[in-house]
Design a protein around this motif. Structure first.
Motif, mmCIF file in Angstrom:
data_model
loop_
_atom_site.group_PDB
_atom_site.id
_atom_site.type_symbol
_atom_site.label_atom_id
_atom_site.label_comp_id
_atom_site.label_asym_id
_atom_site.label_seq_id
_atom_site.Cartn_x
_atom_site.Cartn_y
_atom_site.Cartn_z
ATOM 1 N N ASP A 1 41.240 40.435 72.910
ATOM 2 C CA ASP A 1 40.211 40.962 73.801
ATOM 3 C C ASP A 1 40.433 42.459 73.973
ATOM 4 O O ASP A 1 41.573 42.933 73.970
ATOM 5 C CB ASP A 1 40.279 40.281 75.168
ATOM 6 N N PRO A 2 39.350 43.216 74.140
ATOM 7 C CA PRO A 2 39.511 44.650 74.401
ATOM 8 C C PRO A 2 40.289 44.873 75.696
ATOM 9 O O PRO A 2 40.257 44.045 76.600
ATOM 10 C CB PRO A 2 38.073 45.155 74.558
ATOM 11 N N SER A 3 40.991 45.994 75.757
ATOM 12 C CA SER A 3 41.731 46.303 76.974
ATOM 13 C C SER A 3 41.597 47.778 77.306
ATOM 14 O O SER A 3 41.254 48.605 76.459
ATOM 15 C CB SER A 3 43.207 45.926 76.833
ATOM 16 N N LEU B 1 32.456 48.417 78.046
ATOM 17 C CA LEU B 1 33.850 48.866 77.975
ATOM 18 C C LEU B 1 33.942 50.380 78.127
ATOM 19 O O LEU B 1 34.837 50.894 78.800
ATOM 20 C CB LEU B 1 34.496 48.422 76.656
ATOM 21 N N GLN B 2 33.005 51.111 77.550
ATOM 22 C CA GLN B 2 33.020 52.566 77.697
ATOM 23 C C GLN B 2 32.680 52.981 79.121
ATOM 24 O O GLN B 2 33.271 53.928 79.650
ATOM 25 C CB GLN B 2 32.061 53.213 76.706
ATOM 26 N N VAL B 3 31.752 52.288 79.754
ATOM 27 C CA VAL B 3 31.428 52.571 81.157
ATOM 28 C C VAL B 3 32.668 52.320 82.022
ATOM 29 O O VAL B 3 33.017 53.134 82.879
ATOM 30 C CB VAL B 3 30.240 51.714 81.638
ATOM 31 N N ALA B 4 33.341 51.198 81.764
ATOM 32 C CA ALA B 4 34.545 50.871 82.536
ATOM 33 C C ALA B 4 35.621 51.934 82.343
ATOM 34 O O ALA B 4 36.311 52.307 83.299
ATOM 35 C CB ALA B 4 35.077 49.499 82.127
ATOM 36 N N GLN C 1 47.594 48.504 82.453
ATOM 37 C CA GLN C 1 46.793 47.948 81.364
ATOM 38 C C GLN C 1 46.120 46.684 81.867
ATOM 39 O O GLN C 1 46.685 45.952 82.669
ATOM 40 C CB GLN C 1 47.661 47.614 80.152
ATOM 41 N N GLY C 2 44.893 46.443 81.384
ATOM 42 C CA GLY C 2 44.199 45.228 81.777
ATOM 43 C C GLY C 2 42.856 45.104 81.090
ATOM 44 O O GLY C 2 42.433 45.986 80.346
ATOM 45 N N SER C 3 42.192 44.016 81.372
ATOM 46 C CA SER C 3 40.893 43.754 80.748
ATOM 47 C C SER C 3 39.748 44.403 81.523
ATOM 48 O O SER C 3 38.620 44.411 81.051
ATOM 49 C CB SER C 3 40.660 42.246 80.650
#
Length: 122
Positions: free
Chosen positions: A81-83, A47-50, A99-101
């Motif tokens: 879920d994280p977003s 998630l941090q890479v994204a 906003q999105g996954s």
């Protein structure tokens, strides 16, 4: 994934009185939990890479639109879920939002919003 080991480790850590927990104890239990989950803790979480990738792409789009500023964030909430989110402040009163996954989903939303804007710089 060893769910029982994860549950046991979490219970053991929680049973240590807060004032008796040392940073090394917490780190040791955290490492054990990550190993039991099959999650390497030496790597940057996906998630941090994204978010970092999204931030770079948002910067390029913001520049293309002549925006005054931009920001990105990730959100982690209980039972969701994280977003990822991105904001581009094009001019006063106009903010593009996505906003999105995944970073790709957020960029799609930003690009759809951007089609409604005229670039402020030639």
């Amino acid at each position: 994934m060893d769910h029982q080991l994860i549950d046991d480790a979490l219970a053991k850590l929680a049973s240590i009185p807060p004032e008796a927990r040392s940073p090394n104890q917490i780190l040791s239990w955290a490492r054990l939990i990550c190993i039991a989950a099959g999650a390497p803790i030496e790597e940057t979480p996906p998630l941090q890479v994204a978010q970092l990738e999204l931030h770079a792409a948002t910067a390029l789009l913001a520049q293309k639109l002549g925006a005054t500023s931009y920001s990105t964030e990730h959100q982690i909430r209980a039972n969701r879920d994280p977003s990822l989110k991105a904001f581009i402040y094009v001019r006063e009163g106009l903010c593009l939002y996505g906003q999105g996954s995944s970073g790709e989903a957020v960029l799609r939303a930003l690009n759809q919003e951007a089609t409604k804007c005229r670039p402020l710089v030639p």
